[in-house]
Write an enzyme that holds these catalytic residues in place. Structure first.
Site, short mmCIF file in Angstrom:
data_model
loop_
_atom_site.label_atom_id
_atom_site.label_comp_id
_atom_site.label_asym_id
_atom_site.label_seq_id
_atom_site.Cartn_x
_atom_site.Cartn_y
_atom_site.Cartn_z
N SER A 231 7.25 -12.63 -1.68
CA SER A 231 6.25 -11.77 -1.05
C SER A 231 5.10 -11.51 -2.03
CB SER A 231 6.90 -10.47 -0.57
OG SER A 231 6.02 -9.78 0.31
N LYS B 171 -6.64 6.45 13.40
CA LYS B 171 -6.36 7.07 12.11
C LYS B 171 -4.87 7.09 11.82
CE LYS B 171 -7.15 9.24 8.31
NZ LYS B 171 -7.75 8.51 7.17
#
Length: 394
Positions: free
Chosen positions: A220, A272
């Site tokens: 990763s 948000k």
């Protein structure tokens, strides 16, 4: 009356002395804190060739008789002297040629080696950069190898040391030198590992060969860092890949609702907060969150493709992890070799320097680190014993 006046005078002297003492102590403390702020750490450099020689000498002394050992040492001293002179002559010749052959700053800025912040923007504009190859920078006869270590966790905590080490190395490294980073990391936070990869990209942008050595894992975010290298070497059973994005979180909304606990969330901006641990998640929020993950995954793939154009990114960007041999077949690495084998091999024809940034730690930090290390060791032993008991039970 005279006693009272004398006592008052004595008291005034005591107060004056105490005040002066407090001022001096305060000045010393403030100056010490100022010095701490100015010097939070330092670079420590170790000559690895000397370490290897010391190991070799210790074993030779143990297995050889004294007379033979001293004869070998004399011969080694002559060889080292001749090698040092040859290296010195090579440096002198290089300095003479430097005005005509050195890599100028303008040349480096015009190279097509992208940094992480540039990669995606260039891809969107249709301008695909091809990173400069190590062989194009005259690295085949590198006389100095600078070695750094990166042991990553989920927050890429070693980033603070890495950026200082890279900064220090770039102050003295030349295009003929090489930087080797021994990297071990299972990945973690995207922004942190993106910045760590950017630090490594500084080496390539300076026209210096970068080699990444993976002994255990570079997955990763760890592979995001590794792919920046001109060359990736890995141990046969090192784990590499995991080119994907992961996010997971629990949701306690039903538990809170069952106990009549309300959770209020206030936001400004449509997206948000897409998903939350305590509120009720909507299908729209989940879709937006998944879309963000997919976007990060695309950026990750583009970044790998920029630095390893020979790799079929689409076939390996599945989130899977491969061991060294399979990773070599897929093109995730360039060679199967441990970092020890590579460095000891390079030590035969180059000077190796281990560069470490050591941060200052106060007593509280040292105690906290000791406690953390002890707890981690205890947990590892506990899980190992549980695994052994389970195996015996079966």
């Amino acid at each position: 009356m005279e006693f009272i006046s004398e006592y008052g005078l004595f008291l005034a002297k005591v107060v004056t002395m105490v005040a002066a003492l407090l001022v001096v102590i305060g000045f010393v403390v403030a100056n010490r804190e100022h010095l701490k702020e100015r010097s939070q750490g330092h670079i420590r450099v170790s000559h690895l060739n000397e370490r290897y020689e010391a190991m070799k000498d210790a074993l030779l002394e143990a297995v050889m008789d004294k007379r033979e050992f001293h004869r070998v040492k004399k011969q080694q001293a002559k060889e080292h002297k001749a090698a040092a002179k040859a290296l010195q002559d090579k440096h002198k010749a290089r300095r003479k040629q430097k005005p005509a052959q050195s890599v100028r700053r303008a040349d480096l800025e015009s190279t097509d080696t992208p940094v992480p912040e540039q990669g995606e923007a260039d891809a969107e504009a249709g301008d695909h950069h091809t990173p400069a190859k190590a062989g194009d920078r005259g690295d085949e006869d590198a006389s100095r190898v600078f070695v750094a270590h990166f042991d990553g966790d989920i927050k890429a905590s070693a980033l603070s040391q890495l950026r200082e080490e890279i900064t220090g190395i770039l102050q003295v490294a030349e295009p003929a030198d090489e930087v080797v980073v021994c990297l071990q990391s299972p990945g973690g936070m995207v922004a942190n590992y993106g910045l760590a990869a950017s630090q490594l990209a500084r080496v390539r942008s300076a026209g210096i060969k970068l080699t990444i050595a993976v002994d255990t894992v570079a997955a990763s975010g760890g592979y995001m860092m590794a792919c920046v290298a001109d060359r990736i070497i890995a141990a046969p059973f090192a784990m590499l890949g995991s080119i994907g994005v992961l996010a997971q979180l629990p949701n306690f909304h039903r538990l809170l609702k069952r106990h009549d606990v309300d959770f209020e969330l206030f936001t400004a901006g449509e997206y948000k907060r897409t998903v939350t641990m305590f509120g009720e998640n909507t299908e729209e929020g989940r879709e937006k969150f998944q879309s963000d993950l997919e976007d990060i995954h695309v950026l990750f793939q583009h970044f790998v493709a920029e630095y390893r154009p020979q790799l079929d990114v689409a076939s390996v960007a599945t989130g899977e992890v491969w061991f060294g041999q399979r990773a070599l077949e897929l093109g995730l690495v360039d060679e199967l070799k441990t970092s020890d084998e590579y460095l000891t091999g390079r030590a035969r024809d180059a000077e190796l320097y281990l560069v470490e940034y050591k941060e200052r730690r106060n007593i509280a930090k040292k105690m906290g680190l000791a406690v953390q290390t002890g707890v981690e060791a205890a947990l590892v032993r506990l899980f190992s014993r549980l695994a052994a008991w389970r195996h015996q039970a079966q």
